[in-house]
Design a protein around this motif. Structure first.
Motif, PDB file in Angstrom:
ATOM      1  N   CYS A   1       0.862  -1.215  -0.106  1.00  0.00           N
ATOM      2  CA  CYS A   1       0.076   0.036   0.098  1.00  0.00           C
ATOM      3  C   CYS A   1       0.964   1.325   0.053  1.00  0.00           C
ATOM      4  N   LYS A   2       0.186   2.217  -0.434  1.00  0.00           N
ATOM      5  CA  LYS A   2       0.980   3.506  -0.435  1.00  0.00           C
ATOM      6  C   LYS A   2       0.175   4.575   0.153  1.00  0.00           C
ATOM      7  N   ILE A   3       0.784   5.485   1.164  1.00  0.00           N
ATOM      8  CA  ILE A   3      -0.153   6.515   1.991  1.00  0.00           C
ATOM      9  C   ILE A   3      -0.350   7.733   1.366  1.00  0.00           C
ATOM     10  N   ILE A   4      -1.546   7.827   1.208  1.00  0.00           N
ATOM     11  CA  ILE A   4      -1.972   8.913   0.335  1.00  0.00           C
ATOM     12  C   ILE A   4      -2.353  10.159   1.232  1.00  0.00           C
ATOM     13  N   LYS A   5      -2.962   9.993   2.257  1.00  0.00           N
ATOM     14  CA  LYS A   5      -3.272  11.286   3.196  1.00  0.00           C
ATOM     15  C   LYS A   5      -3.273  10.804   4.554  1.00  0.00           C
ATOM     16  N   ARG A   6      -2.901  11.549   5.499  1.00  0.00           N
ATOM     17  CA  ARG A   6      -2.881  11.280   6.795  1.00  0.00           C
ATOM     18  C   ARG A   6      -3.610  12.199   7.726  1.00  0.00           C
ATOM     19  N   GLU A   7      -4.451  11.827   8.693  1.00  0.00           N
ATOM     20  CA  GLU A   7      -5.748  12.831   9.172  1.00  0.00           C
ATOM     21  C   GLU A   7      -5.555  12.338  10.857  1.00  0.00           C
ATOM     22  N   ASN A   8      -5.254  13.503  11.443  1.00  0.00           N
ATOM     23  CA  ASN A   8      -5.232  13.189  12.929  1.00  0.00           C
ATOM     24  C   ASN A   8      -6.662  13.647  13.528  1.00  0.00           C
ATOM     25  N   LYS A   9      -7.161  12.573  14.099  1.00  0.00           N
ATOM     26  CA  LYS A   9      -8.893  12.842  14.650  1.00  0.00           C
ATOM     27  C   LYS A   9      -8.503  13.546  15.909  1.00  0.00           C
ATOM     28  N   ALA A  10      -9.818  13.965  16.373  1.00  0.00           N
ATOM     29  CA  ALA A  10      -9.946  14.505  17.658  1.00  0.00           C
ATOM     30  C   ALA A  10      -9.590  13.642  18.804  1.00  0.00           C
ATOM     31  N   THR A  11      -9.882  12.194  18.528  1.00  0.00           N
ATOM     32  CA  THR A  11      -9.790  11.244  19.618  1.00  0.00           C
ATOM     33  C   THR A  11      -8.120  10.961  19.630  1.00  0.00           C
ATOM     34  N   ARG A  12      -7.453  11.753  19.052  1.00  0.00           N
ATOM     35  CA  ARG A  12      -5.870  11.807  19.137  1.00  0.00           C
ATOM     36  C   ARG A  12      -5.358  10.376  18.348  1.00  0.00           C
ATOM     37  N   GLU A  13      -6.462   9.739  17.499  1.00  0.00           N
ATOM     38  CA  GLU A  13      -5.925   8.769  16.702  1.00  0.00           C
ATOM     39  C   GLU A  13      -5.650   9.268  15.448  1.00  0.00           C
ATOM     40  N   THR A  14      -4.562   8.673  14.649  1.00  0.00           N
ATOM     41  CA  THR A  14      -4.255   9.143  13.508  1.00  0.00           C
ATOM     42  C   THR A  14      -4.766   7.835  12.421  1.00  0.00           C
ATOM     43  N   LEU A  15      -5.555   8.350  11.369  1.00  0.00           N
ATOM     44  CA  LEU A  15      -5.930   7.606  10.509  1.00  0.00           C
ATOM     45  C   LEU A  15      -5.605   7.992   9.059  1.00  0.00           C
ATOM     46  N   TYR A  16      -5.279   6.970   8.080  1.00  0.00           N
ATOM     47  CA  TYR A  16      -4.758   7.257   6.748  1.00  0.00           C
ATOM     48  C   TYR A  16      -5.518   6.797   5.793  1.00  0.00           C
ATOM     49  N   GLU A  17      -5.473   7.343   4.627  1.00  0.00           N
ATOM     50  CA  GLU A  17      -6.094   7.091   3.395  1.00  0.00           C
ATOM     51  C   GLU A  17      -4.751   6.429   2.509  1.00  0.00           C
ATOM     52  N   VAL A  18      -5.243   5.264   2.016  1.00  0.00           N
ATOM     53  CA  VAL A  18      -4.122   4.539   1.287  1.00  0.00           C
ATOM     54  C   VAL A  18      -4.547   3.994   0.046  1.00  0.00           C
ATOM     55  N   GLU A  19      -3.689   3.612  -0.680  1.00  0.00           N
ATOM     56  CA  GLU A  19      -3.989   3.025  -2.168  1.00  0.00           C
ATOM     57  C   GLU A  19      -3.351   1.542  -1.965  1.00  0.00           C
ATOM     58  N   VAL A  20      -4.200   0.804  -2.063  1.00  0.00           N
ATOM     59  CA  VAL A  20      -3.921  -0.664  -1.691  1.00  0.00           C
ATOM     60  C   VAL A  20      -3.911  -1.355  -2.872  1.00  0.00           C
ATOM     61  N   GLU A  21      -2.769  -2.301  -3.147  1.00  0.00           N
ATOM     62  CA  GLU A  21      -2.702  -3.106  -4.278  1.00  0.00           C
ATOM     63  C   GLU A  21      -2.829  -4.629  -3.972  1.00  0.00           C
ATOM     64  N   VAL A  22      -4.249  -5.266  -4.324  1.00  0.00           N
ATOM     65  CA  VAL A  22      -4.696  -6.427  -4.017  1.00  0.00           C
ATOM     66  C   VAL A  22      -4.301  -7.513  -5.308  1.00  0.00           C
ATOM     67  N   GLU A  23      -3.315  -8.280  -5.047  1.00  0.00           N
ATOM     68  CA  GLU A  23      -3.050  -9.355  -6.191  1.00  0.00           C
ATOM     69  C   GLU A  23      -4.357 -10.161  -6.726  1.00  0.00           C
ATOM     70  N   ASP A  24      -4.628 -10.080  -7.929  1.00  0.00           N
ATOM     71  CA  ASP A  24      -5.649 -10.680  -8.536  1.00  0.00           C
ATOM     72  C   ASP A  24      -5.348 -12.209  -8.801  1.00  0.00           C
ATOM     73  N   ASP A  25      -4.004 -12.131  -9.567  1.00  0.00           N
ATOM     74  CA  ASP A  25      -3.768 -13.589 -10.143  1.00  0.00           C
ATOM     75  C   ASP A  25      -1.886 -13.560 -10.022  1.00  0.00           C
ATOM     76  N   GLU A  26      -1.682 -14.255  -8.879  1.00  0.00           N
ATOM     77  CA  GLU A  26      -0.019 -14.294  -8.570  1.00  0.00           C
ATOM     78  C   GLU A  26       0.776 -14.926  -9.658  1.00  0.00           C
ATOM     79  N   ASP A  27       0.158 -15.652 -10.267  1.00  0.00           N
ATOM     80  CA  ASP A  27       1.071 -16.298 -11.314  1.00  0.00           C
ATOM     81  C   ASP A  27       1.133 -15.199 -12.590  1.00  0.00           C
ATOM     82  N   GLU A  28       0.009 -14.693 -12.759  1.00  0.00           N
ATOM     83  CA  GLU A  28       0.017 -13.571 -14.067  1.00  0.00           C
ATOM     84  C   GLU A  28       0.426 -12.216 -13.573  1.00  0.00           C
ATOM     85  N   GLY A  29       0.613 -12.027 -12.324  1.00  0.00           N
ATOM     86  CA  GLY A  29       1.242 -10.662 -11.806  1.00  0.00           C
ATOM     87  C   GLY A  29       0.374  -9.742 -12.210  1.00  0.00           C
ATOM     88  N   THR A  30      -0.999  -9.724 -12.005  1.00  0.00           N
ATOM     89  CA  THR A  30      -1.965  -8.905 -12.055  1.00  0.00           C
ATOM     90  C   THR A  30      -2.445  -8.591 -10.726  1.00  0.00           C
TER      91      THR A  30
END
Length: 184
Positions: free
Chosen positions: A100-129
């Motif tokens: 995954c790649k970190i796109i955005k970071r957001e600090n919440k009022a709860t003092r928790e940091t949450l992220y928006e990410v671009e996740v790459e999920v393998e469709d077919d490991e053999d074909e590399g898609t």
């Protein structure tokens, strides 16, 4: 000839190995790259976004992975919410770890940091898609730094590698599972 509790076995790897090791030690030079250990990165409270990494990138040998269920690729809503696809450490499997790649970071009022990410999920490991999905509200504990494939210290060109020659004569006959009929 049984090995008793607390007994030790010493193996002689052979002269070739000893000579290669001595040569390696004599010529070894420490790695001059100043690469922080993974645990330093994984203990950091915040992770740099892709934009922040333009000026201050992480080392080339590391990448981030995010833990979530693979069926996030079926999400009709973009960005998908991590809460719907969350995976916790005790339930995680190797298939729940995605590059995954970190796109955005957001600090919440709860003092928790949450992220928006671009996740790459393998469709077919053999074909590399793979399929890329944007996921938001990803907590810091669901993101981890790992070594890129073949990029850890054990893969350095200067790492010591040499075959170990162990002569058959040092093993008791009972241990040999390929005994020919002429030696019995």
């Amino acid at each position: 000839w049984d090995i008793e509790p607390n007994e030790e076995i010493f193996l002689d790897y052979g002269e070739d190995w000893d000579t290669a090791w001595e040569k390696h030690v004599e010529n070894w030079q420490p790695n001059t790259q100043n690469i922080p250990p993974l645990y330093h990165l994984n203990n950091a409270r915040e992770i740099k976004t892709e934009l922040e990494q333009i000026d201050k990138p992480y080392s080339d040998n590391v990448m981030t992975v995010c833990f979530m269920k693979s069926n996030v690729v079926n999400s009709k809503n973009q960005p998908a919410s991590w809460k719907k696809y969350s995976v916790y450490a005790e339930d995680a499997s190797i298939g729940d770890s995605h590059k995954c790649k970190i796109i955005k970071r957001e600090n919440k009022a709860t003092r928790e940091t949450l992220y928006e990410v671009e996740v790459e999920v393998e469709d077919d490991e053999d074909e590399g898609t793979s399929t890329k999905v944007i996921v938001n509200d990803v907590p810091r504990y669901a993101i981890e730094f790992v070594y890129r494939p073949y990029a850890s210290d054990q893969h350095l060109k200067t790492a010591f590698r040499h075959h170990i020659s162990i002569p058959d004569e040092i093993f008791p006959t009972k241990w040999m599972n390929l005994i020919s009929s002429t030696t019995q």
